[in-house]
Design an enzyme around this catalytic site. Structure first.
Site, PDB file in Angstrom:
ATOM      1  N   SER A 408       0.413  -1.278   0.188  1.00 13.37           N
ATOM      2  CA  SER A 408       0.069   0.233   0.357  1.00 13.37           C
ATOM      3  C   SER A 408       0.914   1.477   0.090  1.00 13.37           C
ATOM      4  O   SER A 408       0.289   2.184  -0.605  1.00 13.37           O
ATOM      5  CB  SER A 408      -0.978   0.104   1.028  1.00 13.37           C
ATOM      6  N   HIS A 429      -2.664  -3.046  -5.888  1.00 16.56           N
ATOM      7  CA  HIS A 429      -2.566  -2.498  -4.784  1.00 16.56           C
ATOM      8  C   HIS A 429      -4.462  -2.983  -4.993  1.00 16.56           C
ATOM      9  O   HIS A 429      -5.041  -2.051  -5.665  1.00 16.56           O
ATOM     10  CB  HIS A 429      -2.416  -1.166  -4.491  1.00 16.56           C
ATOM     11  N   GLU A 441      -5.372  -0.636  -8.174  1.00 14.98           N
ATOM     12  CA  GLU A 441      -4.836   0.577  -8.326  1.00 14.98           C
ATOM     13  C   GLU A 441      -2.825  -0.282  -8.400  1.00 14.98           C
ATOM     14  O   GLU A 441      -2.741  -0.525  -7.951  1.00 14.98           O
ATOM     15  CB  GLU A 441      -4.636   1.632  -6.655  1.00 14.98           C
ATOM     16  N   ASN A 479      -3.325   6.668  -0.592  1.00 13.37           N
ATOM     17  CA  ASN A 479      -3.334   6.407   0.811  1.00 13.37           C
ATOM     18  C   ASN A 479      -2.529   7.736   0.893  1.00 13.37           C
ATOM     19  O   ASN A 479      -2.766   8.325   2.005  1.00 13.37           O
ATOM     20  CB  ASN A 479      -2.438   5.208   0.910  1.00 13.37           C
TER      21      ASN A 479
HETATM   22  P1  NAI Z   1      -1.085 -10.542   6.539  1.00 11.82           P
HETATM   23  O1  NAI Z   1      -1.222 -10.293   7.790  1.00 11.82           O
HETATM   24  O2  NAI Z   1      -2.709 -10.436   7.218  1.00 11.82           O
HETATM   25  O3  NAI Z   1      -0.848 -11.570   5.451  1.00 11.82           O
HETATM   26  C1  NAI Z   1       0.662 -11.729   5.846  1.00 11.82           C
HETATM   27  C2  NAI Z   1       0.952 -12.873   5.097  1.00 11.82           C
HETATM   28  O4  NAI Z   1       2.364 -13.147   4.099  1.00 11.82           O
HETATM   29  C3  NAI Z   1       0.631 -14.209   6.497  1.00 11.82           C
HETATM   30  O5  NAI Z   1      -0.127 -14.881   5.906  1.00 11.82           O
HETATM   31  C4  NAI Z   1       2.572 -14.177   6.200  1.00 11.82           C
HETATM   32  O6  NAI Z   1       2.543 -15.894   6.686  1.00 11.82           O
HETATM   33  C5  NAI Z   1       2.559 -13.903   5.206  1.00 11.82           C
HETATM   34  N1  NAI Z   1       3.706 -14.368   4.880  1.00 11.82           N
HETATM   35  C6  NAI Z   1       4.844 -13.816   5.839  1.00 11.82           C
HETATM   36  N2  NAI Z   1       6.080 -13.362   5.216  1.00 11.82           N
HETATM   37  C7  NAI Z   1       5.985 -14.826   3.542  1.00 11.82           C
HETATM   38  C8  NAI Z   1       7.032 -14.999   3.023  1.00 11.82           C
HETATM   39  N3  NAI Z   1       8.394 -15.130   3.593  1.00 11.82           N
HETATM   40  N4  NAI Z   1       6.317 -15.933   2.527  1.00 11.82           N
HETATM   41  C9  NAI Z   1       5.489 -16.131   2.240  1.00 11.82           C
HETATM   42  N5  NAI Z   1       4.565 -15.812   2.759  1.00 11.82           N
HETATM   43  C10 NAI Z   1       4.891 -15.212   4.129  1.00 11.82           C
HETATM   44  O7  NAI Z   1      -0.896  -8.999   5.464  1.00 11.82           O
HETATM   45  P2  NAI Z   1      -2.252  -8.275   4.751  1.00 11.82           P
HETATM   46  O8  NAI Z   1      -3.409  -7.515   5.552  1.00 11.82           O
HETATM   47  O9  NAI Z   1      -2.873  -9.548   3.936  1.00 11.82           O
HETATM   48  O10 NAI Z   1      -1.441  -7.871   4.189  1.00 11.82           O
HETATM   49  C11 NAI Z   1      -0.567  -7.712   3.171  1.00 11.82           C
HETATM   50  C12 NAI Z   1       0.105  -6.770   1.809  1.00 11.82           C
HETATM   51  O11 NAI Z   1      -1.054  -5.681   1.247  1.00 11.82           O
HETATM   52  C13 NAI Z   1       0.632  -5.717   3.428  1.00 11.82           C
HETATM   53  O12 NAI Z   1       2.072  -5.200   1.912  1.00 11.82           O
HETATM   54  C14 NAI Z   1      -0.484  -4.645   3.208  1.00 11.82           C
HETATM   55  O13 NAI Z   1       0.805  -3.561   2.844  1.00 11.82           O
HETATM   56  C15 NAI Z   1      -1.280  -4.793   1.820  1.00 11.82           C
HETATM   57  N6  NAI Z   1      -2.350  -4.163   1.789  1.00 11.82           N
HETATM   58  C16 NAI Z   1      -2.851  -4.349   3.280  1.00 11.82           C
HETATM   59  C17 NAI Z   1      -4.295  -3.933   3.294  1.00 11.82           C
HETATM   60  C18 NAI Z   1      -4.969  -4.581   4.130  1.00 11.82           C
HETATM   61  O14 NAI Z   1      -6.514  -3.286   4.520  1.00 11.82           O
HETATM   62  N7  NAI Z   1      -5.229  -5.623   4.910  1.00 11.82           N
HETATM   63  C19 NAI Z   1      -5.267  -3.147   1.459  1.00 11.82           C
HETATM   64  C20 NAI Z   1      -4.117  -3.516   0.569  1.00 11.82           C
HETATM   65  C21 NAI Z   1      -3.131  -4.009   0.768  1.00 11.82           C
END
Ligand code: NAI
Ligand code: CAA
Length: 695
Positions: A408, A429, A441, A479
């Site tokens: 993001s 995004h 995005e 953002n």
């Molecule tokens: P989350 O914490 O729910 O999930 C992240 C996942 O990545 C976890 O399941 C973790 O085990 C896994 N992971 C960590 N290291 C890893 C690796 N080396 N190899 C494979 N998997 C690995 O995070 P979330 O909220 O899904 O966010 C993910 C991305 O999306 C971030 O970059 C965040 O900024 C972006 N994002 C999040 C939004 C939100 O509302 N949560 C909205 C838009 C973008």
């Protein structure tokens, strides 16, 4: 000529050919009147069939014509439909592809409608701030009954052929709709034409008027501030309660009221902006998107699981990868739960859900990466981890694969630098929940190649998303603008507003949720963690409110209280939050005062617009309309106000300047009116052409 006339024995076939979607522009309307006259006057012709070429029975009125605001040159659609209604011989519509809006109204005025199995029909006018104005609400209600009409016309949904047949607005589904329509037309000529929709009363007689009041009550919150949905309900009610002529007349009157409203203009602006946003400056239509046959998503968390569902729903096989079995299983079970809910709510059939689930595989090793055309990473928002993941993707995916990040905020160029193929690195995004939110995005890195960009823009369309291409900067379009909005909400609290007042102003403007309710939803600890990593210029400060909330464990919904208390999921006044806010005001030496709703609105929204102007000047967004699309589809800005840039232009850019000039002395240099905003105010508008120059 946009109407091709031919005869198939004793049946005239009128084929509308007016690309791209056979919209009912003046030439088409004229052509139809002439062709109908020819069919009427030829004694050898006993019936007629209308069909659209190229997979579109008109997709509606010509939106450009309506948007121009000029009076339509006759014959208008109502005249054409009037002619169909009085046409002396049986008329059948043969529908291949879509029949929408005025196009479907045309079909509804025929004696019968035959559609291809994959056809979609509907009255989507509400999405443009309109109601069907040529008898659509009346004929649909007479064929399908008021309940079905309320559901279909207030939502504007496209009905798949099978559903439309079940509702009674289609008469048959046929693999060859034209051939079948000719057979039907001939049969109607032999046996005598069936009554037209306008003559039928069995579905509109004896309807309980309580249906309409109950519908209005149930949808009061959803329709708040909007004109068209309520007018659709009024028109459907009229179909059931008023004499025929009067009800048709009322529909027309409501149509004209909506057509002349600012909401219609705003929604048509958005329709146009969404389509412009797909065009990539500097990348012509000759650049072919690469095929996407298989995808991988890294990180099975909130976003990764949702993104995998988007692929599966678009019938693209996808592998979801995570670092551990436990994390992977959490993601996969979330996905199974999502599909279970979709089936329960009737959005998918059990077979559809099963088929989609069958396209999602899970893995913890890198082997599946070897066969993908695109890999999207959605691991934690940690720059070092993301770089490591990009190196890994570069090593393990085929050389042609595109590597995308769902970050993001992070710098796409730094991620690209971790690979040997920066031209194939791009941001994609998605917004949360990823399988629901329409915005995608996409972020253009310095090295992203035209084909990479064309591919992710085309992919968005396949996934059913609305894409906007942003330049690479902290926060991209959405953002980056949002930081001002969130920060200002707390400054208003410091000065005397309450969370309830701030949220009520934004919600009555049309957002689904105000900024403080939103903070409680996403978690005040999460908001604080993001803020802690940001460095402000020396002349700016953060309000300490968010940090205090997080430190005191007032995290929002998840801890039962934050800016509000939560009881059974409902938000309530939280005296402890107010006490915290008042103590912050005291410590800062701010004398709390009454703040007007107008001040709250302008202080929250005008800084967004100012940052939007900087984003335009820097080329991060190519057009003001792109910013509008981002805010409406990603951040809940009310569509019927057109998006922040459009709204500000309509409301007066000088007002935006005045707000910023008032805020800058206490808030910092960055709050000064931007040069692009001052220039736009001088010119009387944003002048979209100044930015976008598609190839
Ligand atoms: P989350 O914490 O729910 O999930 C992240 C996942 O990545 C976890 O399941 C973790 O085990 C896994 N992971 C960590 N290291 C890893 C690796 N080396 N190899 C494979 N998997 C690995 O995070 P979330 O909220 O899904 O966010 C993910 C991305 O999306 C971030 O970059 C965040 O900024 C972006 N994002 C999040 C939004 C939100 O509302 N949560 C909205 C838009 C973008
Ligand atoms: N009038 C004029 N142009 C239209 C149009 C319309 N009704 N519908 C689509 N177009 C144009 C688009 O602007 C686009 O033009 P560019 O290529 O120059 O950008 C082109 O047709 C292709 O459209 P899409 O990119 O949207 O193509 P798609 O394949 O993704 O979708 C569609 C096709 C489902 C028909 C979609 O375009 C759509 O939903 N169109 C609007 C349908 C609609 O709302 N009809 C009701 C109009 S109001 C009305 O009819 C009431 C009345 O009587 C006044």
């Amino acid at each position: 000529m946009p109407i091709h006339y031919r005869s198939d024995g004793d049946v005239a076939v009128l084929q509308i050919e007016h690309p791209p979607v056979n919209a009912l522009s003046l030439e088409v309307r004229r052509g139809l009147i002439e062709a109908l006259a020819r069919a009427a006057s030829d004694p050898a012709i006993r019936a007629a069939v209308i069909i659209g070429a190229g997979g579109s029975f008109p997709a509606g009125a010509d939106i450009r014509e309506i948007a121009s605001g000029a009076a339509l040159t006759p014959p208008i659609l109502l005249d054409v439909i009037g002619r169909l209604e009085t046409f002396e011989k049986p008329l059948v519509a043969a529908i291949e592809g879509v029949a929408l809006g005025g196009g479907f109204e045309l079909a509804l005025a025929c004696h019968a409608r035959i559609a291809a199995p994959g056809a979609r029909v509907g009255l989507p006018e509400v999405k443009l701030g309109l109601i069907p104005g040529a008898g659509g609400t009346q004929r649909f209600t007479r064929l399908a009954g008021p309940q079905a009409a309320l559901e279909a016309i207030t939502s504007g949904e496209h009905l798949p052929a099978a559903r439309a047949l079940a509702l009674g607005v289609l008469d048959a589904i046929a693999a060859e709709p034209l051939a079948q329509a000719i057979i039907w037309a001939r049969r109607l000529a032999d046996e005598g034409a069936v009554p037209r929709a306008s003559e039928r009363e069995e579905r509109t007689a004896g309807v309980d008027p309580g249906l309409f009041s109950a519908w209005r009550e149930a949808h009061a919150r959803k329709y708040r501030g909007q004109l068209a949905p309520g007018r659709i309900v009024d028109a459907i009610e009229a179909a059931c309660t008023r004499p025929r002529e009067e009800a048709f007349g009322l529909e027309r009157q409501y149509f004209l009221e909506c057509r002349d409203s600012p909401q219609r203009k705003a929604l048509m602006h958005l329709f146009h902006a969404e389509r412009e946003a797909r065009k990539i400056p500097g990348v012509g239509p000759d650049v072919e998107p690469a095929p996407i046959r298989r995808a991988a998503v890294l990180g099975a968390g909130t976003m990764g699981a949702g993104i995998a569902v988007c692929f599966a729903n678009a019938a693209i096989p996808v592998t979801l990868l995570d670092a551990t079995e436990a994390a992977l299983e959490r993601g996969l079970s979330r996905i199974r739960e999502l599909y279970r809910e979709s089936v329960e709510r009737g959005r998918l059939s059990a077979q559809q859900a099963e088929a989609a689930l069958g396209l999602i595989r899970g893995a913890t090793g890198d082997a599946p990466l070897g066969e993908v055309d695109i890999a999207i990473e959605a691991v934690f928002e940690d720059p070092a981890l993301k770089r490591e993941v990009f190196e890994r993707l570069d090593r393990n995916t085929p050389p042609h694969a595109i590597l995308a990040s769902n970050t993001s905020t992070l710098d796409i160029d730094r991620l690209a630098a971790a690979t040997g193929r920066p031209q194939q690195v791009v941001g994609t995004h998605f917004f949360s929940p990823a399988h629901v939110m329409k915005l995608m995005e996409n972020v253009r890195g310095t090295a992203s190649s035209p084909q990479t960009l064309a591919t992710v823009m085309a992919l968005a369309k396949r996934l059913g998303k609305i894409p906007v291409l942003a330049g690479n900067c902290d926060g991209f379009i959405g953002n980056r603008m949002l930081q001002y909005y969130g920060a200002e909400a707390e400054r208003l609290l410091e000065e005397g507003a309450t969370p309830e007042q701030v949220d009520a102003v934004i919600e009555s403007f049309g957002f689904a949720m105000g900024p403080l309710a939103m903070r409680d939803l996403s978690g005040n600890d999460v908001g604080w963690a993001i803020r802690r990593n940001r460095i402000l210029p020396p002349d700016e400060r953060w309000s300490p409110i968010l940090e205090r909330m997080a430190a005191e464990g007032r995290l929002g919904r998840k801890s039962g209280q934050g800016f509000y208390r939560y009881e059974g999921g409902r938000r309530r006044h939280n005296p402890e939050a107010l006490a915290l806010i008042e103590s912050v005001s005291r410590e800062l030496g701010i004398e709390r005062r009454a703040i007007s709703d107008a001040e709250i609105l302008t202080r929250l929204l005008h800084p967004l617009v100012n940052e939007g102007a900087k984003i335009l000047a820097e080329g991060i967004a190519s057009r003001p309309g792109d910013i509008d699309v981002v805010y409406v589809h990603g951040y809940g800005f009310p569509a019927y106000k057109g998006g922040p840039m459009y709204w500000a232009e309509q409301d007066g850019l000088e007002k935006v300047i005045a707000t910023l000039e008032r805020l800058a002395p206490s808030h910092g240099q960055r709050w000064q009116p931007a040069a692009r905003l001052l220039e736009a105010a001088r010119r009387g508008g944003w002048d979209a052409e100044a930015n976008a120059q598609p190839a």
